[in-house]
Scaffold this active site. Structure first.
Site, mmCIF file in Angstrom:
data_model
loop_
_atom_site.group_PDB
_atom_site.id
_atom_site.type_symbol
_atom_site.label_atom_id
_atom_site.label_comp_id
_atom_site.label_asym_id
_atom_site.label_seq_id
_atom_site.Cartn_x
_atom_site.Cartn_y
_atom_site.Cartn_z
ATOM 1 N N GLU A 194 1.012 -0.440 -5.087
ATOM 2 C CA GLU A 194 0.083 0.655 -5.327
ATOM 3 C C GLU A 194 0.932 1.929 -5.349
ATOM 4 O OE1 GLU A 194 -3.464 3.356 -3.508
ATOM 5 O OE2 GLU A 194 -1.860 2.536 -2.297
ATOM 6 N N ASP A 196 0.822 -1.207 0.000
ATOM 7 C CA ASP A 196 0.000 0.000 0.000
ATOM 8 C C ASP A 196 0.858 1.260 0.000
ATOM 9 O OD1 ASP A 196 -2.613 1.412 0.472
ATOM 10 O OD2 ASP A 196 -1.614 1.955 2.346
#
Length: 631
Positions: free
Chosen positions: A362, A309
């Site tokens: 990401e 993330d």
């Protein structure tokens, strides 16, 4: 009280940041010490004056079980006889300033149900896995030539029990796995199931990096879920958050009274947008903590990959900061050199120790070589989320079809960089919350046009180069925005229109698996050729997907982004003979108007669009068709 010694070698590797089984050393571990059963506790707190173990076994008395420190490494340890699996514990720490603080275990492998936060002594190694065949195949997994279709799931809101409670990991295994298998996805990606105190964070503010959240059951219950996925040929990807952590006083923040895990200067150590703390990636023990966590999930839970993330927030020292609010690196630049080295090490270690796992980033900027090897300056990820494709495509489809001709570049620009990285096309949870509305509600027009546009979006995604990712609920046209507080609107599946959307996704997954043209060469320009990218006036695009092997033929894709049918629409094709429609998003099977090409299309020797032959076909309104050479 004498403690079974931690080996000098273990401590040395940890101090160097290279102990890849640190989860077997630090934390709480059941051991037999000189014939006595009990638990060995170990914690890294180099700046503490004193540390003791407190728990339900000593009435939380900090004077009962003082730990001993290895001054060379700052690791405190103690063996306590009689402490068994299920006992609760924390660490009572006296800081060098004499303050008394209580912390939960950074290496705890299970925790109490929130809002309580004590760690739980666990017994590991007794789960009987049944996924040996899957793991053996995974070692040989050629992901660059294989379909990768990911169903993104928040376990607490996919479906609720009849009483309104969350499903357990085992109940998810019994309900989610058959659903995903039937819908045709290759992988499930779980939003973070690492332990976290706040439901509303969706798991992205992690406090237990070595523990599955107790919201849905025990660690072995999660192992059962993964095992059932594997036995049904479904991979499991864990959403994992090494970019920041919450400042809750019971967890990692100022763990021993000093900035231990975080950078001490808030210009590098605090994330202004999220109010969280940023890891000090330059510290060996911190890097070991994080890489050890990644390996823990791949090793002890058989995860098939990690979605990392907020990578952009890690890479840039000036991420979301104004001038004067950040510190440059040693060369005066804004790159976080320690974070870069950490990510390179993370990917190198995970992929070397667990061949076939997928490491996904990401990363929302144009940082170069995210999916290239560290040896040539890359970060070493397998895949990167294509945020540009997602933003451009949704922006385009949110326009009234009358005006889409003026935004045609939103469809075509992405191919200029589509093969610069190995991309995932993400229609994720982030696009259906915080006032952004659900996917179907983003689409303009009446109900029919909204459903047709959503079918077109999914069809376009599955025909476009790259791996696929879809957040739960999108596959049947969830109309409400997603909320972690409620389950999906499953009642919609009683209506044929929403059943049709799910059938469409099922068939797209099937086509994606069946036709090599759709999944081979997805990460190289050999797999894609424009036929016509210039017909902005009619908002139609057409392209070829090539499998790169002579035994498998190409597919022709034609997409019409207006509600006006295009009859006798001519496109160039690479070969003569007959062409057959194998997919039409406007089929009545999916809730469409059934306008298409039921008969074979005879290619004519009429050169068109720099192709030797051409065909005339009908392109349905707000629809996409796929053609293949007829055999």
């Amino acid at each position: 009280m004498e403690s079974p010694a931690l080996s000098e070698f273990d401590l040395h590797l940890f101090a160097e940041g290279r102990h890849w089984h640190i989860y077997n050393v630090l934390g709480a571990h059941l051991v037999n010490h000189r014939g006595t059963e009990g638990t060995r506790f170990a914690v890294w707190a180099p700046n503490a004056r004193a540390v003791s173990v407190i728990g339900d076994f000593n009435n939380w008395d900090s004077g009962r079980h003082a730990m001993a420190v290895n001054n060379g490494y700052g690791v405190w340890s103690l063996f306590i006889p009689g402490v068994k699996a299920g006992h609760l514990y924390k660490f009572a720490i006296t800081t060098r300033n004499g303050h008394h603080i209580t912390k939960t275990d950074p290496y705890g492998q299970a925790f109490e149900h929130r809002p309580s936060n004590a760690a739980v002594v666990t017994e590991r190694g007794h789960y009987a896995w049944g996924d040996g065949d899957w793991l053996e195949r995974r070692n040989r997994f050629d992901w660059q030539q294989s379909p990768i279709s990911v169903y993104e799931v928040h376990p607490g809101s996919w479906r609720h029990h009849g009483s309104g409670r969350w499903l357990t990991y085992r109940e998810l295994a019994d309900q989610l796995v058959p659903y995903v298998l039937e819908t045709g996805f290759t992988h499930i990606e779980l939003l973070p199931v690492t332990e976290h105190p706040l439901d509303e964070s969706w798991g992205y503010q992690t406090t237990g990096y070595y523990a599955p959240t107790s919201r849905f059951g025990s660690p072995d219950d999660l192992r059962y879920f993964v095992d059932q996925c594997h036995q049904n040929n479904i991979g499991v990807i864990l959403d994992w958050v090494p970019g920041h952590f919450p400042d809750d006083d019971f967890a990692l923040a100022e763990f021993d009274g000093t900035a231990l895990y975080e950078h001490e200067d808030p210009r590098r150590g605090r994330h202004q947008d999220w109010g969280t703390l940023i890891y000090n990636y330059g510290r060996h023990e911190v890097r070991n903590f994080l890489i050890g966590s990644a390996l823990f999930w791949l090793d002890t839970f058989h995860m098939d990959g990690l979605r990392v993330d907020a990578v952009a927030s890690m890479l840039y020292l000036n991420y979301s900061r104004n001038e004067g609010e950040w510190l440059p690196n040693e060369h005066g630049g804004h790159e976080n050199l320690d974070a870069i080295r950490f990510l390179q090490d993370l990917n190198r270690v995970c992929q070397s120790r667990f061949p076939g796992v997928l490491m996904m980033a990401e990363e929302s900027t144009s940082w170069p070589r995210v999916t290239r090897p560290p040896e040539i300056g890359g970060l070493g990820f397998n895949l990167k989320w294509n945020m540009g494709w997602m933003h451009d495509t949704l922006h385009y489809l949110q326009q009234d079809p009358v005006y889409r001709q003026y935004h045609h570049d939103k469809l075509t620009f992405g191919l200029l960089y589509a093969f610069s990285e190995n991309f995932v096309l993400p229609l994720s949870h982030d696009e259906v919350v915080h006032g952004k509305s659900s996917l179907i509600q983003k689409m303009p027009g009446d109900d029919w046009q909204q459903r047709a546009s959503l079918r077109l979006l999914f069809s376009y995604m599955f025909s476009y180069p790259g791996a696929k990712l879809l957040f739960m609920g999108g596959e049947f046209g969830q109309r409400q925005e997603w909320s972690e507080r409620r389950e999906l609107d499953w009642y919609l599946l009683q209506y044929p229109e929403h059943q049709g959307l799910r059938k469409l996704v099922q068939d797209l997954n099937g086509l994606y698996r069946r036709y090599p043209a759709l999944h081979r060469k997805s990460f190289t320009s050999e797999g894609f050729e424009w036929i016509d990218c210039h017909d902005s006036t009619q908002s139609v695009i057409s392209f070829l997907r090539n499998p790169g092997t002579p035994e498998h033929g190409p597919l022709v894709i034609v997409a019409n982004f207006t509600p006006i049918p295009r009859h006798h629409y001519r496109i160039g094709v690479p070969t003569g003979g007959n062409w057959q429609e194998i997919f039409n998003s406007d089929s009545t099977w999916y809730g469409g108007s059934n306008l298409g090409n039921p008969l074979l299309l005879q290619a004519e020797p009429t050169p068109w669009m720099a192709r030797p032959c051409s065909v005339e076909l009908t392109v349905p309104p707000l629809g996409l068709v796929m053609l293949r050479p007829a055999t």
